[in-house]
Design a protein around this motif. Sequence first.
Motif, short mmCIF file in Angstrom:
data_model
loop_
_atom_site.label_atom_id
_atom_site.label_comp_id
_atom_site.label_asym_id
_atom_site.label_seq_id
_atom_site.Cartn_x
_atom_site.Cartn_y
_atom_site.Cartn_z
N SER A 40 10.54 5.44 -7.19
CA SER A 40 9.35 4.62 -6.40
C SER A 40 10.14 3.51 -5.67
O SER A 40 9.84 3.42 -4.55
N ASN A 41 10.80 2.73 -6.41
CA ASN A 41 11.23 1.44 -5.67
C ASN A 41 12.29 1.75 -4.60
O ASN A 41 12.29 1.07 -3.54
N ILE A 42 13.14 2.57 -4.88
CA ILE A 42 14.09 3.13 -4.00
C ILE A 42 13.42 3.56 -2.64
O ILE A 42 13.74 3.24 -1.42
N MET A 43 12.60 4.54 -2.83
CA MET A 43 11.71 5.09 -1.77
C MET A 43 11.18 3.91 -1.12
O MET A 43 11.01 3.86 0.26
N TYR A 44 10.32 2.97 -1.70
CA TYR A 44 9.73 1.97 -0.84
C TYR A 44 10.74 1.02 0.06
O TYR A 44 10.36 0.87 1.22
N ILE A 45 11.87 0.66 -0.55
CA ILE A 45 12.67 -0.09 0.09
C ILE A 45 13.27 0.48 1.20
O ILE A 45 13.44 0.05 2.64
N VAL A 46 13.84 1.69 1.25
CA VAL A 46 14.53 2.41 2.26
C VAL A 46 13.51 2.68 3.48
O VAL A 46 13.87 2.62 4.62
N GLY A 47 12.15 2.92 3.03
CA GLY A 47 11.18 3.24 4.15
C GLY A 47 11.01 1.83 4.91
O GLY A 47 10.58 1.89 5.98
N GLN A 48 11.29 0.69 4.23
CA GLN A 48 11.24 -0.57 5.26
C GLN A 48 12.02 -0.98 5.79
O GLN A 48 11.97 -1.94 6.70
N GLU B 171 0.69 -1.21 0.19
CA GLU B 171 0.03 0.00 0.04
C GLU B 171 0.84 1.18 0.06
O GLU B 171 0.61 2.39 -0.45
N GLU B 172 1.98 1.08 0.40
CA GLU B 172 3.11 2.42 0.58
C GLU B 172 3.42 2.94 -1.03
O GLU B 172 3.78 3.84 -1.18
N VAL B 173 3.35 2.10 -1.94
CA VAL B 173 3.71 2.34 -3.30
C VAL B 173 2.84 3.09 -4.03
O VAL B 173 1.48 2.72 -4.01
N LEU B 174 2.93 4.35 -4.45
CA LEU B 174 1.68 5.21 -4.91
C LEU B 174 1.81 5.27 -6.65
O LEU B 174 0.71 5.98 -7.11
N ILE B 175 2.98 4.54 -7.08
CA ILE B 175 3.16 4.91 -8.53
C ILE B 175 2.95 3.41 -9.29
O ILE B 175 3.40 2.38 -8.72
N VAL B 176 1.98 3.41 -10.14
CA VAL B 176 1.71 2.39 -10.68
C VAL B 176 1.48 2.39 -12.33
O VAL B 176 1.52 3.63 -12.95
N GLU B 177 1.25 1.36 -12.85
CA GLU B 177 1.36 1.30 -14.29
C GLU B 177 -0.28 1.23 -14.88
O GLU B 177 -0.84 0.40 -14.44
#
Length: 957
Positions: free
Chosen positions: A425-433, A311-317
Amino acid sequence: MKQERILISKLNLILVQVLKQEWPKNWPTFVSELVSSSRTSISLCENNMAILKLLSEEVFDYSAEQMTTVKAKNLKSQLCGEFAEVFQLCTEVLEKAQKPSLISSTLEALLRFLKWIPLGYIFETALIENLKSRFLTVPLFRNVTLKCLTEISALTIGSEYDNKFVALFQSVMDSLSLMIQYSQDLDLAKAYQNSSDEEQKLIQNLSLFFATCLGNHLKVLETHVNREVLLLAHMYLLKISLVDDREVFKVCLEYWTKLVSDLYNEYPFVAMESSGLFLGSIAHTNSRRALYGDVLSSLRLVMIERMVKPEEVLIVEDENGEIVRESIKETDTITLYKSMREVLVFLTHLDYEDTENIMTEKLSRQFDGSEWSWNNLNKLCWAIGSISGAMNEEVEKGFLVNIIRDLLGLTEMKRGKDNKAVVASNIMYIVGQYPRFLKAHWKFLKTVINKLFEFMHELHEGVQDMACDTFIKISKKCRRHFVVLQVGSTTPFVDEILAKLPSIICDLQPSQVHTFYEAIGYMIQSQTDTTLQGAEISQLMSLPNGSWDTVISAAAQNVEILKSTETLKSLSNILRSNVRACESIGPAFSVQMSRIYMDMLSLYRAVSGIISDSVAHQGVIATKTPVVRAMRAVKKDVLRLVEVFISKVEDPQAVAQSFIPPLFDAILGDYSRNVEQARDAEVLSVTAATINKLTIHMEDKILPILSAVFECTLNMINKDFAEYPEHRVNFFKLLSVINSHCFTALLRLPPMQFKLIVDSILWSIKHTHRDISDTGLNMLLQLLQNMSQADPSVSSTFYRDYFLNLLQDIFYVLTDTDHKAGFKFQSAILANMFQAVSSGSIPSPIFDTSKHPNMDNQTYLKSHMLNLLSNAFPHLQRTQIETFVCGLFDLNQDLTTFKAHLRDFLISLKEFAGDNQELYLEEQELEQERKRKADMEAAMKIPGLVKPIDRPDDLSD
């Protein structure tokens, strides 16, 4: 049967409803008649199977909500007692019948029976052989037979039947191997979408069979089944797990969760950690883990390749292949992610080296282009983020440094804004975890934060939102690290951020700025030096305070400036930044609140005056104009800030003395004087929140509050159940907190005003909005409990004037199908009232003694209830009502028994038929909460199983 199928189905349903009333007492020969008639006609037999299936469902699946406890027990006993005849009929059909629809109908009926018939019928008869032969030889019945075999697998089977169960499993595996090898009935490698409906159903049913069979009986199969056969079953399930059908995947996932958690629990991480070892090092020394080694490695790949979006990922295709900001949260996807994350965490514990190697290898394929795609990169990074905490700290450090370094390299390597947005988006998701890693590596944390600040200037849709969301997540978990002086630094990092704040947030939207202010607030909240904390708050708020001072000063010279929508939007944004900062900073925010408080109330009065003038000149239509709506937004923001601040205060008495009088002076009179359409529901909300927080310190203010808001609000909401929904919710919340915290103030009300309060409570319990009716019921229960502690001179008057009316209204909602959801409170209120009478704790009569001399409360109430219920439900027998009324007096000491008594009565009412699940809502909610707590407690013991952001013990040190 074919021509009148719908009519016959309806007649079957009616017959079963009749049976529930008449069988066995008035129709003892029903089962034998049904079995006998089945032997006279194939069509009759087929339809009788449908009747038996329905009867089984009604008695064993739905009886809890449709029948009294005693009736359900009796029918279950009767059906079990007469089942031998039915089973004999089923066996004859399966052995002799040729008509496909009859065999199918019999198998469907058997499917319902298998949940409750004794194991002897299943394992000591020819039933399983019949089922196996149908599965092996007749494709037409494969699906329904497989369902039956799955139902058998779901049963708890004693060790005496182990061999027969193993033979059943072996037969299915043999037939499955033959089907895959020699026919086109089933090809697991074939694309699922291209299969026929029957083949798709077979794969769906196979997933259920394997998941149920392996999930319930794995230890038995490990002991008795050939190793290759067992592994083959797991490989089939792995292939099915790759089928492009989410429901099928969920079934498989349920088994994988069970398998990996069981393997983990044999040698938990914690035990190994204490001895200085890491779990992965014993992965191949344990026989069961070694047995499933290849299966688990393949499963890791399946989990990564099927990973769904957190749910933290806001960017989608989107469907056009473009990268956009997500517009709707999919709850199903969020739930699925949690389950997949759990499996990956266990898989990492079972062999962290294999997990790391697979993830690193897949990331390298993003670089060489062999697997490059947005979808592949996303799934891999979501999987990487999901295993935070599952590796030991040293291993995690090396793994994460390499991953982030590679992803940053990928950002530089890829061209195009969409590509860069996906990687960012993926960098931000990973570091946030990974807050544990960030807290332990300050330089890396600082680098990550600076990278987030870069992303805050990236105008691609969704990137700024994710940057702000990741920033606030890291701020919550690492808050203390920003306010202490780190090695090699001259000032705490928070000071650097505050100094650069205008340039950091210059490209953000207002809502993103608000998130940023809340994030900095968490850092400041962790500051232990109060002098420094005050200075940091002042610096954080200097930008909005500058804009605030300019507008307030200009408004003091010319109030007309407050009619500008741009000015009003600016004020709203300033106030909202204050709200978010207050939420995170907490009590220390009083420094800022003191600075703007009186100006804020002056602003509230000023815009209220302009709104009133506009309504006076233009009529009610003025409330719909953009300017007035913007002014009302400012008023709501003022009230929201006050409400949040009050919720944080630590000295209720001081706030009640200095803070509240000017507040109420500004808002209560304005609320009372305004036209209905211009009254803000937030006034009721902030007043309720104030009483809830300051409690007894508000007693002397209750009468003025009620004078200002009670009658004028009641006149807004008492015309129907729909108008002014926010006002009605907040109105009853206000009454509820007054009742809870300032009850003595209610007792000082004049009798007519007190009656209005009670009438309002009774009106609210009849409301169709569940929140309002629950609030009203809870309020009534609290009122009765308070009255039981009140002075007898007060309580006697209350019981005499209100007891019987209250009782009648509670029975009205209790027996009304629209209010089933309120059963929890309804039953508690009735138990309280009948206990008060039966225990003799009500000191004076609750009835008119001149009409009923020489009668006590208990005798009177029994007579009153008999008459009340007899008139309301003339179709009930007198003995039924008498039994129910006696139970109300005899069972009220034990609420659980009392509720069961009420439920049985309600279910016996024909008018109350239908879905009665809401009568069991309280038990279901309690069970869900108990399970949630137990699951959380267990999960907290397993590193990585609870997301860092959700761990209550993982706040910044």
